[in-house]
Motif scaffolding. Structure first.
Motif, PDB file in Angstrom:
ATOM      1  N   ARG A 264      -0.709   8.709  -3.993  1.00 10.31           N
ATOM      2  CA  ARG A 264       0.530   9.438  -3.687  1.00 10.31           C
ATOM      3  C   ARG A 264       0.363  10.928  -4.536  1.00 10.31           C
ATOM      4  O   ARG A 264       0.919  11.754  -4.168  1.00 10.31           O
ATOM      5  CB  ARG A 264       1.856   8.675  -3.889  1.00 10.31           C
ATOM      6  CG  ARG A 264       1.959   7.711  -2.817  1.00 10.31           C
ATOM      7  CD  ARG A 264       3.463   7.075  -2.959  1.00 10.31           C
ATOM      8  NE  ARG A 264       3.680   6.130  -1.945  1.00 10.31           N
ATOM      9  CZ  ARG A 264       4.563   5.051  -1.958  1.00 10.31           C
ATOM     10  NH1 ARG A 264       5.172   4.913  -2.941  1.00 10.31           N
ATOM     11  NH2 ARG A 264       4.688   4.491  -0.871  1.00 10.31           N
ATOM     12  N   VAL A 303      -8.809   8.302   1.456  1.00 10.65           N
ATOM     13  CA  VAL A 303      -8.053   9.370   1.319  1.00 10.65           C
ATOM     14  C   VAL A 303      -8.695  10.497   0.829  1.00 10.65           C
ATOM     15  O   VAL A 303      -8.619  11.506   0.972  1.00 10.65           O
ATOM     16  CB  VAL A 303      -6.708   8.876   0.711  1.00 10.65           C
ATOM     17  CG1 VAL A 303      -5.900   9.979   0.294  1.00 10.65           C
ATOM     18  CG2 VAL A 303      -5.863   8.007   1.369  1.00 10.65           C
ATOM     19  N   ASN A 341       2.077   1.127   3.359  1.00 12.70           N
ATOM     20  CA  ASN A 341       2.172   2.246   2.612  1.00 12.70           C
ATOM     21  C   ASN A 341       0.640   2.837   2.673  1.00 12.70           C
ATOM     22  O   ASN A 341       0.574   4.069   2.522  1.00 12.70           O
ATOM     23  CB  ASN A 341       2.522   2.001   0.852  1.00 12.70           C
ATOM     24  CG  ASN A 341       3.988   1.606   0.991  1.00 12.70           C
ATOM     25  OD1 ASN A 341       4.815   2.557   1.592  1.00 12.70           O
ATOM     26  ND2 ASN A 341       4.306   0.711   0.118  1.00 12.70           N
ATOM     27  N   GLU A 345      -0.556   6.532   3.965  1.00 12.91           N
ATOM     28  CA  GLU A 345      -1.321   7.568   2.999  1.00 12.91           C
ATOM     29  C   GLU A 345      -2.323   8.320   3.715  1.00 12.91           C
ATOM     30  O   GLU A 345      -2.674   9.334   3.628  1.00 12.91           O
ATOM     31  CB  GLU A 345      -1.450   6.977   1.723  1.00 12.91           C
ATOM     32  CG  GLU A 345      -0.325   6.461   0.707  1.00 12.91           C
ATOM     33  CD  GLU A 345       0.459   7.935   0.351  1.00 12.91           C
ATOM     34  OE1 GLU A 345      -0.134   8.853   0.060  1.00 12.91           O
ATOM     35  OE2 GLU A 345       1.711   7.659   0.100  1.00 12.91           O
ATOM     36  N   ASP A 348      -0.909  10.323   6.488  1.00 11.53           N
ATOM     37  CA  ASP A 348      -0.527  11.613   6.034  1.00 11.53           C
ATOM     38  C   ASP A 348      -1.728  12.498   5.457  1.00 11.53           C
ATOM     39  O   ASP A 348      -1.611  13.761   5.724  1.00 11.53           O
ATOM     40  CB  ASP A 348       0.436  11.438   4.676  1.00 11.53           C
ATOM     41  CG  ASP A 348       1.692  10.705   5.266  1.00 11.53           C
ATOM     42  OD1 ASP A 348       1.930  10.731   6.510  1.00 11.53           O
ATOM     43  OD2 ASP A 348       2.477  10.677   4.489  1.00 11.53           O
TER      44      ASP A 348
END
Length: 643
Positions: A264, A303, A341, A345, A348
């Motif tokens: 995050r 990510v 979650n 992530e 996003d």
């Protein structure tokens, strides 16, 4: 040679197919089958009545179906329908009380009577069998506290799945402070700090004050970008190049918590302090390397690849790997909140990378803007690659400037939507996307939308409100989203009739207490004879959680099971119900995701015929909190008096 007992063998073969009998050792089950009574029931024949003294057996439907009804004669309500393989009448076995419902054959029916005296020893010595009844899988068993918790435990324990390679995401991460506590003061020169890092073979050095509280951090990356590049002198103090503030965490965190914080905040180092805040003494640093060593498949790497890829053509393949990760997490029973979650992530990161790509083609945006995820992605619940739901809000300006800005942002959104399509997210059939000019508007127009929906709650307005209330800012100027949220809550407090109408809208889907019967499945069309788990089971809980959260004036919390958990804190008198609803929703999310992965679709429509008995019973248990929550809405907002 002793002749085989044909009836006993037939009974045995049937019992083996269904829990809890499938969980009993072969020898015990053989003895039990030999004592089973076979009963034939005519249509509408009553086997036992409500408040009757319990029989010396409980029952299993062999063929046909049995209705369970409660209430005074002539005004009874249906509470369940038991079909082949269903256990009922277990109240006598579990609670030793009179029957709580009337059992009536709905058609010509064969039932097996299981003697209680023979079954009780099995119940007491077989934990899996006991768990089956404790979870309420037997129709007519007494409702117990913690039913959803036991249902979830039974779902895992009775499914027969054992993880060959656990992910240990609940494992605690401990630190070797001798190796992971590398510090200096703000006045230390960059040259000396770099030497300390080299001597300690460390990728970081923490900058601390006199109380050893962290004020900043320097990493190898900082040295390369700021010092080696010649922006500062190596003799300058470290405060010239340190990153501040640091991201802190409490000692001995679970791996899942540390992983999410790194993802995050886009960092590779977490500062461990005495109380988890930057206002307490440093104990050490957790690095991404710790997580890589502890967990073989790290979603943070995905990510990172999304953020750093030079070509957006690489994004679909990276997102495919995320789907593989999702399947592994689901199969290995990783906590559903953590999975949600992680996938959020990753999704996003895709959106942000697509926006950056679009800006590189179109040029800098003419006004500040904020990209909003809505619907399931806004609630951080989009586990599968279903259709897109998004919107865009940009800053207010003069009319001419707004028109020009909107043209830019619609083009920007169109490019983002196209990238997401290539990554497996279909376009929204209702065009609820930021590339639709209607949902790409300046802040004052969004305020106007919500003002109209709140103060004139027509059916269409309530539908739009139920979709757009769950927006979540993903990229850009988050202050625009904050201003909109503040405006919305101010007007909800002014318009007292809005929440009752929204609550009434939330009751449109009746609770699916017996979804495997034909009258609940889709009657026609592409999904004929299939059960719509989204519309009939999940949406009622989503809508109820939204209304109740708004009623409690809780802002910034979109996720359905997190909403219920927060409501449990705010309303202790209803805590048990909200906790049950949260667990029920998590079970349904997991089931839908597994179904979607198995059938390579959205998982929304389920063929009841393809469910085994345990899956049907598990889902049936999740429906009880739906009716209870809807009843709470009915009473709280006095919906019987609402026109």
């Amino acid at each position: 040679m002793k002749p085989a007992n044909v009836i006993q063998e037939r009974v045995l073969e049937f019992l083996k197919q269904y829990p809890p009998f499938s969980l009993i050792a072969a020898e015990e089950l053989q003895r039990l089958a030999g004592q089973v009574r076979v009963l034939y029931l005519e249509p509408e024949q009553v086997l036992f009545k409500q408040v009757d003294t319990p029989h010396d057996m409980f029952y299993l439907v062999r063929q046909g179906s049995v209705r369970l009804e409660q209430g005074p004669e002539g005004a009874q309500r249906l509470v369940d329908v038991c079909d082949e393989g269903d256990v009922f009448g277990a109240r006598a076995l579990i609670a030793k009380k009179d029957y709580s419902s009337t059992a009536t054959a709905a058609e010509e029916t064969l039932v097996y009577g299981i003697p209680i005296t023979l079954f009780e020893p099995i119940l007491h010595h077989n934990p899996e069998v006991a768990l089956y009844f404790a979870a309420g899988f037997a129709a007519g068993a007494p409702v117990q506290q913690g039913r959803m918790q036991e249902t979830n435990q039974a779902r895992r324990g009775l499914s027969g799945y054992t993880s060959p390679q656990p992910l240990h995401l609940e494992d605690v991460l401990t630190l070797d402070t001798n190796r992971n506590k590398v510090t200096c003061t703000a006045a230390t020169s960059i040259r000396l700090a770099a030497q300390i890092m080299s001597d300690k073979d460390s990728s970081f050095i923490l900058v601390v004050d006199e109380q050893e509280q962290p004020t900043g951090i320097i990493t190898d990356t900082d040295l390369r970008k700021r010092v080696v590049a010649g922006h500062v002198s190596i003799d300058d103090p470290v405060e010239e190049v340190m990153s501040a503030p640091v991201i802190s965490i409490h000692p001995n965190p679970h791996m899942a918590e540390a992983l999410l914080m790194m993802m995050r905040h886009h960092v590779k180092h977490l500062c461990v302090t005495a109380d988890g805040s930057i206002n307490s003494a440093v104990q050490g640093v957790l690095t991404e390397h710790h997580l890589l060593l502890a967990q073989g498949s790290n979603p943070a790497i995905l990510v990172q690849e999304i953020r750093q890829t030079q070509s957006i053509d690489n994004l679909p393949a990276i997102r495919d790997r995320a789907e593989e990760l999702l399947q592994k997490y689901l199969e290995q029973e990783v906590n559903i909140a953590f999975i949600a979650n992680i996938i959020t992530e990753i999704n996003d990161a895709l959106v942000v990378r697509a926006l950056q790509h679009a800006e590189s083609i179109l040029g800098p945006p003419p006004l500040h803007y904020c990209w909003l995820s809505i619907g399931s992605e806004g609630r951080e619940e989009q586990l599968l690659r279903t259709d897109q739901d998004n919107a865009l809000v940009f800053a207010d300006a003069h009319a001419a400037d707004e028109k020009e800005a909107q043209a830019y942002f619609v083009k920007l959104a169109a490019q983002v939507n196209e990238v997401l399509v290539k990554c497996g997210f279909e376009r929204c059939p209702a065009d609820m996307m930021a590339s639709n000019p209607k949902w790409c508007q300046p802040l004052h127009n969004w305020k106007s939308y919500f003002h109209s929906w709140i103060h004139e709650p027509t059916e269409k307005a309530l539908l739009n409100a139920s979709i757009f209330f769950d927006y979540r800012p993903v990229h850009g100027d988050f202050n625009l989203a904050t201003q909109l949220t503040n405006y919305i809550y101010e007007h909800i407090q002014q318009e007292h009739v809005f929440l009752p109408y929204l609550a009434k809208h939330a009751l449109q889907s009746p609770p699916p207490l017996s979804f495997f019967r034909n009258f609940i499945v889709e009657r026609s069309g592409e999904h004929k004879d299939q059960f719509d788990i989204k519309l009939r089971a999940m949406t009622p809980l989503v809508d109820a959680a939204r209304v109740l959260t708004l009623d409690n004036r809780v802002a910034g919390l979109n996720n359905t099971f997190k909403r219920f958990e927060k409501l449990a804190e705010l309303e202790p008198q209803n805590a048990e119900l909200y906790q049950e609803a949260a667990m029920a929703y998590e079970i349904m999310m997991r089931h839908r995701a597994l179904s979607g992965l198995r059938n390579r679709n959205s998982g929304r429509y389920i063929n009841p015929a393809q469910l085994n008995k345990l899956e049907r019973q598990t889902l049936r248990n999740t429906f009880k909190p739906i009716s209870d929550v809807q009843e709470l809405l009915q009473v709280r907002f006095q919906l019987n008096y609402l026109g």
